[in-house]
Design a protein around this motif. Structure first.
Motif, PDB file in Angstrom:
ATOM      1  N   ASP A  31       0.813  -1.213   0.000  1.00  0.00           N
ATOM      2  CA  ASP A  31       0.000   0.000   0.000  1.00  0.00           C
ATOM      3  C   ASP A  31       0.848   1.266   0.000  1.00  0.00           C
ATOM      4  OD1 ASP A  31       0.956  -0.275   2.589  1.00  0.00           O
ATOM      5  OD2 ASP A  31      -0.947   0.264   3.549  1.00  0.00           O
ATOM      6  N   SER A  32       2.155   1.106  -0.117  1.00  0.00           N
ATOM      7  CA  SER A  32       3.042   2.254  -0.316  1.00  0.00           C
ATOM      8  C   SER A  32       4.111   1.841  -1.318  1.00  0.00           C
ATOM      9  CB  SER A  32       3.678   2.700   1.004  1.00  0.00           C
ATOM     10  OG  SER A  32       4.488   1.682   1.559  1.00  0.00           O
ATOM     11  N   THR A  33       4.497   2.772  -2.157  1.00  0.00           N
ATOM     12  CA  THR A  33       5.428   2.419  -3.227  1.00  0.00           C
ATOM     13  C   THR A  33       6.805   2.062  -2.698  1.00  0.00           C
ATOM     14  OG1 THR A  33       5.745   4.802  -3.553  1.00  0.00           O
ATOM     15  CG2 THR A  33       4.251   3.672  -5.063  1.00  0.00           C
ATOM     16  N   ASP A  34       7.174   2.616  -1.544  1.00  0.00           N
ATOM     17  CA  ASP A  34       8.507   2.279  -1.036  1.00  0.00           C
ATOM     18  C   ASP A  34       8.571   0.848  -0.532  1.00  0.00           C
ATOM     19  OD1 ASP A  34       6.864   2.991   1.150  1.00  0.00           O
ATOM     20  OD2 ASP A  34       8.522   3.849   2.287  1.00  0.00           O
ATOM     21  N   ASP A  35       7.497   0.359   0.110  1.00  0.00           N
ATOM     22  CA  ASP A  35       7.507  -1.035   0.553  1.00  0.00           C
ATOM     23  C   ASP A  35       7.784  -1.968  -0.624  1.00  0.00           C
ATOM     24  OD1 ASP A  35       6.942  -0.214   3.102  1.00  0.00           O
ATOM     25  OD2 ASP A  35       5.048  -1.296   3.285  1.00  0.00           O
ATOM     26  N   THR A  36       7.102  -1.730  -1.732  1.00  0.00           N
ATOM     27  CA  THR A  36       7.316  -2.562  -2.913  1.00  0.00           C
ATOM     28  C   THR A  36       8.746  -2.437  -3.421  1.00  0.00           C
ATOM     29  OG1 THR A  36       4.986  -2.398  -3.546  1.00  0.00           O
ATOM     30  CG2 THR A  36       6.551  -2.961  -5.296  1.00  0.00           C
ATOM     31  N   GLY A  37       9.293  -1.229  -3.362  1.00  0.00           N
ATOM     32  CA  GLY A  37      10.643  -1.006  -3.862  1.00  0.00           C
ATOM     33  C   GLY A  37      11.704  -1.791  -3.121  1.00  0.00           C
ATOM     34  N   TRP A  38      11.593  -1.872  -1.796  1.00  0.00           N
ATOM     35  CA  TRP A  38      12.595  -2.632  -1.024  1.00  0.00           C
ATOM     36  C   TRP A  38      12.621  -4.090  -1.462  1.00  0.00           C
ATOM     37  CZ3 TRP A  38      15.831   0.408   1.190  1.00  0.00           C
ATOM     38  CH2 TRP A  38      15.416   1.601   1.808  1.00  0.00           C
ATOM     39  N   TRP A  39      11.437  -4.688  -1.588  1.00  0.00           N
ATOM     40  CA  TRP A  39      11.365  -6.093  -1.972  1.00  0.00           C
ATOM     41  C   TRP A  39      11.853  -6.288  -3.415  1.00  0.00           C
ATOM     42  CZ3 TRP A  39      10.663  -9.911   1.378  1.00  0.00           C
ATOM     43  CH2 TRP A  39      10.038  -9.630   2.600  1.00  0.00           C
ATOM     44  N   ALA A  40      11.500  -5.351  -4.287  1.00  0.00           N
ATOM     45  CA  ALA A  40      11.905  -5.486  -5.692  1.00  0.00           C
ATOM     46  C   ALA A  40      13.421  -5.471  -5.840  1.00  0.00           C
ATOM     47  CB  ALA A  40      11.268  -4.374  -6.521  1.00  0.00           C
ATOM     48  N   LEU A  41      14.101  -4.628  -5.074  1.00  0.00           N
ATOM     49  CA  LEU A  41      15.566  -4.608  -5.140  1.00  0.00           C
ATOM     50  C   LEU A  41      16.158  -5.935  -4.669  1.00  0.00           C
ATOM     51  CD1 LEU A  41      16.471  -1.006  -3.939  1.00  0.00           C
ATOM     52  CD2 LEU A  41      16.591  -1.929  -6.259  1.00  0.00           C
ATOM     53  N   ALA A  42      15.557  -6.522  -3.644  1.00  0.00           N
ATOM     54  CA  ALA A  42      16.031  -7.837  -3.190  1.00  0.00           C
ATOM     55  C   ALA A  42      15.816  -8.887  -4.279  1.00  0.00           C
ATOM     56  CB  ALA A  42      15.305  -8.239  -1.908  1.00  0.00           C
ATOM     57  N   LEU A  43      14.716  -8.767  -5.022  1.00  0.00           N
ATOM     58  CA  LEU A  43      14.442  -9.715  -6.100  1.00  0.00           C
ATOM     59  C   LEU A  43      15.470  -9.597  -7.228  1.00  0.00           C
ATOM     60  CD1 LEU A  43      10.577  -9.269  -6.159  1.00  0.00           C
ATOM     61  CD2 LEU A  43      11.776 -11.403  -5.599  1.00  0.00           C
ATOM     62  N   VAL A  44      15.838  -8.373  -7.582  1.00  0.00           N
ATOM     63  CA  VAL A  44      16.878  -8.204  -8.602  1.00  0.00           C
ATOM     64  C   VAL A  44      18.179  -8.834  -8.129  1.00  0.00           C
ATOM     65  CG1 VAL A  44      18.270  -6.536  -9.886  1.00  0.00           C
ATOM     66  CG2 VAL A  44      15.839  -6.104  -9.551  1.00  0.00           C
ATOM     67  N   HIS A  45      18.500  -8.637  -6.863  1.00  0.00           N
ATOM     68  CA  HIS A  45      19.737  -9.201  -6.311  1.00  0.00           C
ATOM     69  C   HIS A  45      19.682 -10.728  -6.331  1.00  0.00           C
ATOM     70  CE1 HIS A  45      23.075  -8.341  -3.126  1.00  0.00           C
ATOM     71  NE2 HIS A  45      23.460  -9.218  -4.016  1.00  0.00           N
ATOM     72  N   MET A  46      18.525 -11.299  -6.012  1.00  0.00           N
ATOM     73  CA  MET A  46      18.381 -12.752  -6.077  1.00  0.00           C
ATOM     74  C   MET A  46      18.583 -13.254  -7.509  1.00  0.00           C
ATOM     75  SD  MET A  46      17.832 -14.622  -3.333  1.00  0.00           S
ATOM     76  CE  MET A  46      16.767 -16.015  -3.697  1.00  0.00           C
ATOM     77  N   TYR A  47      18.074 -12.514  -8.469  1.00  0.00           N
ATOM     78  CA  TYR A  47      18.283 -12.894  -9.872  1.00  0.00           C
ATOM     79  C   TYR A  47      19.767 -12.842 -10.226  1.00  0.00           C
ATOM     80  CZ  TYR A  47      18.478 -12.528 -14.940  1.00  0.00           C
ATOM     81  OH  TYR A  47      18.811 -12.712 -16.259  1.00  0.00           O
ATOM     82  N   GLN A  48      20.445 -11.802  -9.772  1.00  0.00           N
ATOM     83  CA  GLN A  48      21.875 -11.688 -10.063  1.00  0.00           C
ATOM     84  C   GLN A  48      22.662 -12.843  -9.457  1.00  0.00           C
ATOM     85  OE1 GLN A  48      21.980  -7.562  -8.480  1.00  0.00           O
ATOM     86  NE2 GLN A  48      23.105  -7.047 -10.339  1.00  0.00           N
ATOM     87  N   MET A  49      22.236 -13.287  -8.275  1.00  0.00           N
ATOM     88  CA  MET A  49      22.980 -14.349  -7.594  1.00  0.00           C
ATOM     89  C   MET A  49      22.654 -15.725  -8.145  1.00  0.00           C
ATOM     90  SD  MET A  49      23.467 -14.974  -3.497  1.00  0.00           S
ATOM     91  CE  MET A  49      24.582 -13.566  -3.419  1.00  0.00           C
ATOM     92  N   THR A  50      21.418 -15.942  -8.568  1.00  0.00           N
ATOM     93  CA  THR A  50      20.993 -17.287  -8.939  1.00  0.00           C
ATOM     94  C   THR A  50      20.793 -17.483 -10.437  1.00  0.00           C
ATOM     95  OG1 THR A  50      18.622 -16.795  -8.771  1.00  0.00           O
ATOM     96  CG2 THR A  50      19.765 -17.474  -6.737  1.00  0.00           C
ATOM     97  N   GLY A  51      20.535 -16.391 -11.172  1.00  0.00           N
ATOM     98  CA  GLY A  51      20.214 -16.519 -12.585  1.00  0.00           C
ATOM     99  C   GLY A  51      18.816 -17.044 -12.852  1.00  0.00           C
ATOM    100  N   GLU A  52      17.992 -17.165 -11.816  1.00  0.00           N
ATOM    101  CA  GLU A  52      16.634 -17.694 -11.964  1.00  0.00           C
ATOM    102  C   GLU A  52      15.694 -16.595 -12.454  1.00  0.00           C
ATOM    103  OE1 GLU A  52      15.564 -20.751 -11.623  1.00  0.00           O
ATOM    104  OE2 GLU A  52      17.486 -21.607 -10.969  1.00  0.00           O
ATOM    105  N   ASP A  53      15.080 -16.813 -13.621  1.00  0.00           N
ATOM    106  CA  ASP A  53      14.199 -15.809 -14.223  1.00  0.00           C
ATOM    107  C   ASP A  53      12.983 -15.491 -13.361  1.00  0.00           C
ATOM    108  OD1 ASP A  53      15.801 -15.484 -16.434  1.00  0.00           O
ATOM    109  OD2 ASP A  53      14.719 -16.967 -17.645  1.00  0.00           O
ATOM    110  N   TYR A  54      12.613 -16.416 -12.513  1.00  0.00           N
ATOM    111  CA  TYR A  54      11.453 -16.213 -11.634  1.00  0.00           C
ATOM    112  C   TYR A  54      11.594 -14.923 -10.834  1.00  0.00           C
ATOM    113  CZ  TYR A  54       8.646 -16.971  -7.408  1.00  0.00           C
ATOM    114  OH  TYR A  54       7.789 -16.826  -6.367  1.00  0.00           O
ATOM    115  N   TYR A  55      12.765 -14.690 -10.290  1.00  0.00           N
ATOM    116  CA  TYR A  55      12.968 -13.494  -9.466  1.00  0.00           C
ATOM    117  C   TYR A  55      12.934 -12.224 -10.331  1.00  0.00           C
ATOM    118  CZ  TYR A  55      14.646 -17.019  -6.176  1.00  0.00           C
ATOM    119  OH  TYR A  55      14.760 -18.122  -5.360  1.00  0.00           O
TER     120      TYR A  55
END
Length: 381
Positions: free
Chosen positions: A123-147
């Motif tokens: 319900d706030s754009t910043d909350d979504t932003g924190w999680w989204a950055l973690a998802l990009v980092h997970m993609y960088q570490m794992t190469g899994e397209d899901y993230y």
């Protein structure tokens, strides 16, 4: 009594126990004596111990660091980032399962904002932003397209709240009220869009969003005359948005540094790194944010900062560490080292929990404070 209830009860007991341990075993350090460097410590062991203590606050059933009941949802997203940063620095992959568990469980719709329909759309754009950055980092570490797919979905959700009606652009913060152009939401969006561009070959869409965000942010007036970022904007004369001169939080200084670094990578424009360095230098030279050389918040009291403010300094140190690594001379080595030494010597209790004031003394443990300590000690590795 359920396991989670037992864990929370143990955490309450831990708070009272750790406060008494600190008082008996660690010296009080007042700010007048910080001109001399705090003692050295084993950096690898210190970071590992802080992370071990953070994991004591983890609830594997829901994937949140909510054994501490004061912890906000977004802080668990930052905690995931701290695990990933630690694994980047050490080469460990011991916490990948924890990070994945959190993402898989927390992608469900949040009870306070079912309208978001899950996938970290809060319900706030910043909350979504924190999680989204973690998802990009997970993609960088794992190469899994899901993230990466989840991160792209979150970027689209944030972009849908770009508002040209007031303040000539920018993301709004509060989704239910469609109100408030604040710094953190726009900084996170800048960092997210530039990061997505940097991991997606041939992208033009995310780069366009990042460039539009930075141009708007730079022109918005949120960067004040001291090269520091205030909390947001307010309506001024003639319906023109102006700097609201509200709190200068450390995390606002950190996330913009991260966004500028990503945008510099995306564009090759090294003047963006100069701007990031100017903001970092402003924090370090500020008698308010770095009194006697130790990073702090400008809150009137610790209670005025909680439950979220305990995490802010760690976010700044995360991105200062990245800036330091990007610069050949590593100009912030000494500042980072001093923060870590001070926190380890004066703000740590007998079970490797850290408090609010890195100059000491230790007060009590919360998830936000412990995440901040892990980020600090990881930056110092």
């Amino acid at each position: 009594m359920g396991l989670f209830t037992v864990a929370r009860a143990a955490f309450v007991l831990l708070l009272s126990t750790t406060q008494s341990v600190q008082a008996a075993s660690l010296p009080f350090q007042n700010t007048t004596s910080l001109a001399t460097s705090p003692p050295a410590y084993n950096t690898s062991a210190g970071a590992a111990a802080a992370l071990d203590s953070l994991m004591l606050l983890y609830n594997s059933t829901d994937g949140l660091w909510d054994v501490d009941p004061t912890a906000s949802w977004w802080i668990s997203g930052v905690a995931v980032q701290s695990l990933l940063d630690y694994m980047d620095k050490t080469g460990s992959r011991d916490y990948l399962d924890t990070a994945n568990n959190t993402i898989m469980l927390q992608r469900a719709p949040v009870p306070w904002w079912p309208e978001g329909d899950g996938d970290f759309r809060g319900d706030s754009t910043d909350d979504t932003g924190w999680w989204a950055l973690a998802l990009v980092h997970m993609y960088q570490m794992t190469g899994e397209d899901y993230y990466l797919s989840l991160a792209k979905e979150d970027e689209a959700y944030m972009w849908s709240y770009w508002n040209d009606t007031t303040c000539a652009g920018g993301l709004i913060w509060n989704i239910p009220t469609r109100g408030y152009h604040n710094a953190i939401s726009n900084e996170l969006f800048l960092t997210l869009t530039a990061s997505l561009h940097n991991v997606i070959p041939g992208d033009t869409v995310y780069l366009s969003h990042a460039m539009e965000e930075w141009q708007w942010f730079e022109d918005s007036g949120m960067i004040n005359g001291e090269d520091l970022i205030n909390d947001g904007l307010m309506m001024g004369d003639n319906d023109v948005c102006v700097n609201n001169n509200a709190e200068v939080w450390t995390y606002n200084q950190g996330v913009i540094i991260g966004g500028l670094l990503e945008l510099a990578t995306a564009t090759g424009n090294n003047s963006l790194i100069d701007i990031a360095s100017g903001i970092a230098n402003a924090v370090i030279n500020s008698t308010t944010l770095s009194p006697d050389g130790i990073l702090t918040e400008t809150c009137s009291s610790e209670s005025a900062c909680e439950p979220n403010g305990g995490a802010f300094k760690g976010i700044f140190m995360r991105y200062l560490g990245k800036l330091n690594s990007a610069l050949p001379s590593h100009p912030y080595d000494s500042y980072i080292d001093t923060q870590a030494r001070s926190a380890y010597a004066y703000d740590r209790n007998g079970t490797d929990f850290y408090g609010f004031n890195w100059a000491g003394p230790f007060d009590n443990a919360t998830t936000g404070k412990q995440v901040a300590a892990v980020s600090l000690l990881t930056a110092a590795l």
